[in-house]
Design a protein around this motif. Structure first.
Motif, PDB file in Angstrom:
ATOM      1  N   VAL A 386       0.858  -1.189   0.000  1.00  0.00           N
ATOM      2  CA  VAL A 386       0.000   0.000   0.000  1.00  0.00           C
ATOM      3  C   VAL A 386       0.895   1.241   0.000  1.00  0.00           C
ATOM      4  O   VAL A 386       1.815   1.340   0.819  1.00  0.00           O
ATOM      5  CB  VAL A 386      -0.929   0.015   1.233  1.00  0.00           C
ATOM      6  CG1 VAL A 386      -1.733   1.309   1.311  1.00  0.00           C
ATOM      7  CG2 VAL A 386      -1.865  -1.196   1.197  1.00  0.00           C
ATOM      8  N   PRO A 387       0.658   2.205  -0.901  1.00  0.00           N
ATOM      9  CA  PRO A 387       1.456   3.437  -0.917  1.00  0.00           C
ATOM     10  C   PRO A 387       1.208   4.282   0.336  1.00  0.00           C
ATOM     11  O   PRO A 387       0.104   4.310   0.879  1.00  0.00           O
ATOM     12  CB  PRO A 387       0.972   4.174  -2.170  1.00  0.00           C
ATOM     13  CG  PRO A 387       0.228   3.161  -2.972  1.00  0.00           C
ATOM     14  CD  PRO A 387      -0.313   2.176  -2.000  1.00  0.00           C
ATOM     15  N   LEU A 388       2.259   4.992   0.776  1.00  0.00           N
ATOM     16  CA  LEU A 388       2.147   5.934   1.877  1.00  0.00           C
ATOM     17  C   LEU A 388       2.302   7.352   1.331  1.00  0.00           C
ATOM     18  O   LEU A 388       3.152   7.604   0.469  1.00  0.00           O
ATOM     19  CB  LEU A 388       3.211   5.666   2.937  1.00  0.00           C
ATOM     20  CG  LEU A 388       3.155   4.296   3.623  1.00  0.00           C
ATOM     21  CD1 LEU A 388       4.304   4.149   4.605  1.00  0.00           C
ATOM     22  CD2 LEU A 388       1.819   4.084   4.324  1.00  0.00           C
ATOM     23  N   VAL A 389       1.500   8.272   1.834  1.00  0.00           N
ATOM     24  CA  VAL A 389       1.522   9.658   1.378  1.00  0.00           C
ATOM     25  C   VAL A 389       1.598  10.584   2.587  1.00  0.00           C
ATOM     26  O   VAL A 389       1.317  10.187   3.725  1.00  0.00           O
ATOM     27  CB  VAL A 389       0.280   9.995   0.523  1.00  0.00           C
ATOM     28  CG1 VAL A 389       0.247   9.138  -0.725  1.00  0.00           C
ATOM     29  CG2 VAL A 389      -1.011   9.808   1.338  1.00  0.00           C
ATOM     30  N   LEU A 390       1.981  11.846   2.343  1.00  0.00           N
ATOM     31  CA  LEU A 390       2.026  12.824   3.425  1.00  0.00           C
ATOM     32  C   LEU A 390       0.609  13.233   3.826  1.00  0.00           C
ATOM     33  O   LEU A 390      -0.215  13.575   2.980  1.00  0.00           O
ATOM     34  CB  LEU A 390       2.800  14.062   2.991  1.00  0.00           C
ATOM     35  CG  LEU A 390       4.331  13.998   3.070  1.00  0.00           C
ATOM     36  CD1 LEU A 390       4.916  15.310   2.579  1.00  0.00           C
ATOM     37  CD2 LEU A 390       4.809  13.693   4.477  1.00  0.00           C
ATOM     38  N   GLU A 391       0.369  13.219   5.126  1.00  0.00           N
ATOM     39  CA  GLU A 391      -0.939  13.636   5.624  1.00  0.00           C
ATOM     40  C   GLU A 391      -1.091  15.151   5.520  1.00  0.00           C
ATOM     41  O   GLU A 391      -2.193  15.654   5.327  1.00  0.00           O
ATOM     42  CB  GLU A 391      -1.100  13.182   7.072  1.00  0.00           C
ATOM     43  CG  GLU A 391      -2.451  13.519   7.667  1.00  0.00           C
ATOM     44  CD  GLU A 391      -2.545  13.153   9.126  1.00  0.00           C
ATOM     45  OE1 GLU A 391      -3.661  12.832   9.576  1.00  0.00           O
ATOM     46  OE2 GLU A 391      -1.530  13.192   9.829  1.00  0.00           O
ATOM     47  N   ARG A 392      -0.018  15.875   5.688  1.00  0.00           N
ATOM     48  CA  ARG A 392      -0.011  17.329   5.592  1.00  0.00           C
ATOM     49  C   ARG A 392       1.314  17.756   4.954  1.00  0.00           C
ATOM     50  O   ARG A 392       2.273  16.989   4.938  1.00  0.00           O
ATOM     51  CB  ARG A 392      -0.184  17.980   6.973  1.00  0.00           C
ATOM     52  CG  ARG A 392       0.849  17.534   7.994  1.00  0.00           C
ATOM     53  CD  ARG A 392       0.618  18.192   9.354  1.00  0.00           C
ATOM     54  NE  ARG A 392       0.748  19.630   9.278  1.00  0.00           N
ATOM     55  CZ  ARG A 392       1.908  20.284   9.397  1.00  0.00           C
ATOM     56  NH1 ARG A 392       3.034  19.604   9.589  1.00  0.00           N
ATOM     57  NH2 ARG A 392       1.943  21.590   9.330  1.00  0.00           N
ATOM     58  N   PRO A 393       1.387  18.989   4.434  1.00  0.00           N
ATOM     59  CA  PRO A 393       2.618  19.396   3.760  1.00  0.00           C
ATOM     60  C   PRO A 393       3.765  19.661   4.730  1.00  0.00           C
ATOM     61  O   PRO A 393       3.549  20.005   5.895  1.00  0.00           O
ATOM     62  CB  PRO A 393       2.208  20.684   3.035  1.00  0.00           C
ATOM     63  CG  PRO A 393       1.045  21.216   3.815  1.00  0.00           C
ATOM     64  CD  PRO A 393       0.321  20.007   4.341  1.00  0.00           C
ATOM     65  N   ILE A 394       4.979  19.473   4.250  1.00  0.00           N
ATOM     66  CA  ILE A 394       6.181  19.935   4.950  1.00  0.00           C
ATOM     67  C   ILE A 394       6.698  21.108   4.133  1.00  0.00           C
ATOM     68  O   ILE A 394       7.203  20.931   3.014  1.00  0.00           O
ATOM     69  CB  ILE A 394       7.240  18.831   5.050  1.00  0.00           C
ATOM     70  CG1 ILE A 394       6.701  17.641   5.845  1.00  0.00           C
ATOM     71  CG2 ILE A 394       8.512  19.369   5.702  1.00  0.00           C
ATOM     72  CD1 ILE A 394       7.667  16.483   5.944  1.00  0.00           C
TER      73      ILE A 394
END
Length: 410
Positions: A386-394
């Motif tokens: 399963v791909p992981l993505v950023l929950e919020r921007p850095i």
């Protein structure tokens, strides 16, 4: 009289001006350098995964004979009860006959195959098998049927004279069929199965319940056999109206496969049933040997099938947005690495799940940007990623932080 020498005013200012310019150059250089130094990647840490739980199967087995059952595509689901020795299998032998004949004389789905002209020798099998109370079907003189029709009479009505005729037609003699059947069993790893003749009237036609589960899966993998054993009723010229001897057909998802009855074997059934679970079709194959009669055996098969079907479960590997890691920056910003989407799998019985997350090296990132993956290892299943993505921007902390925290991000 002494004379005072005065330096020009511009000469006095020059060192001061140079110093100021030098300081300004150094300051600008610092500001430019501090602003231009690239950040090191954010530190990354993974979270502890709480694996989903599942239950140990509690199946309803009969208290006699030998039974084995398995959910196709779930190899660890094989469960057995009773003895493990080879037992007489009666007319389940005809499944071997069908597969061996089709190996020699293959049929494609939708084809009826070559025409079989039943010779006087084949017709004589009617009286031979009837004399020992074997199941037979009419075979009038001059009868001609296709290979497919002959398979229908053999498998559905369990007509021994049609089984013998198929063996003679395909191999020339009963002895030749026996040798071909032995080679076929060896080729398919059915080491605990012995076939002496094509009908099952010989009590020395034997197998174990686990071997029969393998046989059932081979039968379902053959589209011709699968279609025939799932047919309830058909009219065949010369043989008349043929009804399937499997009275469970169509009940509780049952779609075959073959009954068997013999004094030495008792009531036997090689069965298969398909269920819809978790949006998928799952097939259960089993064998039950040594019953008192088919009515009680059928009841036991239905109870067993229901208990098997109840042990299919859909387990959630990950929810959408579930945290599997965290990125931390030098400027005290944090963002979670979360699963891009939910992921579920269909399992049977007790299942072990483990997860391993791998995070990419990132410095800055936008919300929803892919930053890694999590790989699930599941009992009896291919791994799931399963791909992981950023929950919020850095985001970049800005020029002021860079100037007031010189080189901390490097």
């Amino acid at each position: 009289m002494s004379r005072v020498v005065r330096r020009p005013r511009s000469a006095v200012r020059r060192p001061v001006t140079i110093s100021v310019v030098a300081v300004l150059v150094l300051a600008v250089g610092y500001l430019v350098a501090a602003a231009a130094v690239p950040f090191a990647p954010a530190s990354a840490s993974t979270t502890t995964y709480a694996a989903p739980t599942s239950t140990v199967p509690d199946l309803t087995f009969p208290g006699y004979g030998a039974t084995a059952v398995e959910a196709t595509d779930f190899p660890d689901s094989l469960r057995t009860s009773g003895d493990a020795k080879p037992r007489s299998i009666a007319s389940i032998s005809k499944v071997v006959t069908a597969l061996v004949v089709l190996d020699e004389k293959p049929l494609q789905p939708g084809q009826t195959g070559p025409t079989i002209t039943f010779s006087p020798g084949m017709q004589a099998l009617y009286a031979k098998y009837l004399a020992v109370n074997g199941e037979v079907a009419p075979m009038p003189a001059g009868l001609k049927l296709s290979e497919y029709q002959t398979l229908q009479v053999m498998l559905m009505k369990s007509a021994n004279n049609y089984a013998g005729s198929l063996a003679i037609w395909a191999f020339g003699s009963m002895n030749a069929y026996e040798k071909a059947a032995g080679r076929w069993l060896d080729a398919h790893g059915l080491d605990d199965t012995t076939i002496e003749e094509p009908t099952g009237l010989d009590a020395d036609n034997k197998s174990t319940a686990t071997d029969l589960v393998e046989l059932g899966q081979l039968a379902l993998a053959n589209p011709v056999v699968k279609e025939v054993v799932a047919t309830k009723k058909v009219t065949v010229p010369g043989a008349g109206e043929i009804e399937n001897s499997n009275k469970l057909l169509g009940l509780d998802g049952v779609e075959g496969i073959k009954t068997g009855t013999l004094d030495e074997a008792g009531a036997c059934l090689l069965f298969a049933a398909t269920y819809e679970r978790g949006g998928k079709d799952v097939t259960v194959v089993g064998a039950m040997l040594g019953g008192v009669d088919h009515d009680s055996l059928d009841d036991d098969v239905q109870r067993l099938l229901r208990s098997v079907a109840d042990n299919f479960q859909v387990i959630t590997l990950a929810h959408a947005g579930q945290t599997f890691g965290t990125f931390s920056t030098p400027w005290q910003d944090e963002a979670d690495a979360v699963s891009k989407s939910a992921s579920e799998v269909l399992v049977w019985g007790k299942t072990t799940v483990s997860a391993k997350a791998k995070l990419d090296r990132i410095t800055l990132g936008t919300k929803g940007e892919r930053v890694g993956r999590v790989r699930f290892t599941i009992t009896d299943h291919d791994p799931v990623t399963v791909p992981l993505v950023l929950e919020r921007p850095i985001e970049d902390p800005g020029i002021w932080w860079r100037w007031t925290n010189p080189f901390q991000g490097a």
